[in-house]
Design an enzyme around this catalytic site. Structure first.
Site: not given
Length: 270
Positions: A106, A147
């Site tokens: 993504t 992340h």
């Protein structure tokens, strides 16, 4: 029966799947667990390599012929998008080599949508943990990170050129659809699998300390404070259930990508 289950070693995934992976969810089969970066699971899932698997939403156009999307367990949210990092304040993408964590992630799809006609000159797919050091030492002109890197990139002396999640939210008003959970069609009943995952999420929230040792053991040397930030950001209401807004976000991403000729078209996700 033993099912194969693959997800990343990142804190949000180990937190979410701790109960399921440790036989704490009643009535589930045994699981053979694989820990792998999302680029690995995206590729393996295209071959039908796992029965339950965490993948990128951007990879769904190549996977929905053999997998069902589960309505829970994934990673969507606000304020949690990918960052494009450099050693300075600017970068000429059209002349740059950009390190990305996967060509069907993504993050990469968002960067392509944001960049429009200013696509990078060269893309290199490298393991996630090598991206920031590679930008810092000059191997890459820029790096696309996800992340916990949004908490740690200043330590590498890097600058965020764009927060792609912020761009996406401002442009669409929707959360960022990052990671999805899929169940292999004909092997795993999606409704049953969703009930397993929801219960694993419920147990994670009910007793966060139960998974602590497991999460830290797989956290790639992250300090506990960063692990806590990571989980708080990526494990949220959308993890328990996509809801109308979660499905709308995923359909908007894949619809825009198909319209731009970046991915094959997909039908409704539910």
């Amino acid at each position: 029966m033993t099912l194969s289950l693959a997800f990343s070693p990142c804190p949000n995934d180990t937190f979410v799947f701790h109960a399921l992976a440790h036989g704490l969810v009643p009535g589930t089969p045994d699981f053979a667990i694989t820990y792998a970066d999302v680029d690995v699971t995206n590729t393996a899932a295209e071959r039908g390599g796992y029965d339950l698997v965490k993948v990128s939403y951007a990879a769904l156009p190549w996977l929905l012929d053999r997998y069902d999307l589960l309505p829970c367990g994934g990673a969507l949210g606000r304020g949690c998008g990918p960052l494009l990092l450099t050693r300075g304040d600017t970068v000429d993408l059209t002349a740059a080599t950009v390190a990305v964590p996967g060509d069907r992630t993504t993050a990469y799809l968002l960067m392509r949508l944001w960049a429009g006609r200013r696509q990078p000159a060269r893309i290199e797919v490298v393991p996630f943990h090598e991206i920031m050091p590679g930008v810092a030492d000059g191997r890459f002109d820029a790096g696309l990170v996800i992340h916990e890197a949004r908490f740690t990139y200043p330590r590498h002396g890097l600058t965020a050129v764009v927060d792609l999640g912020q761009w996406w939210e401002q442009d669409t008003g929707l959360p960022i659809p990052l990671g999805a959970i899929l169940a292999r069609r004909g092997v795993v009943d999606p409704a049953e699998a969703a009930s397993w995952v929801r219960e694993s999420v419920r147990q994670a929230w009910a007793d966060p300390a139960a998974s602590r040792t497991y999460v830290l053991a797989h956290a790639q040397e992250l300090e506990p404070a960063v692990v806590d930030q990571h989980i708080a950001l990526y494990v949220n209401a959308f993890t328990a259930g996509l809801g109308d807004e979660g499905y709308a976000a995923a359909e908007a991403l894949l619809g825009r990508a198909a319209a731009a000729g970046l991915t094959p078209p997909v039908g409704p996700l539910r």
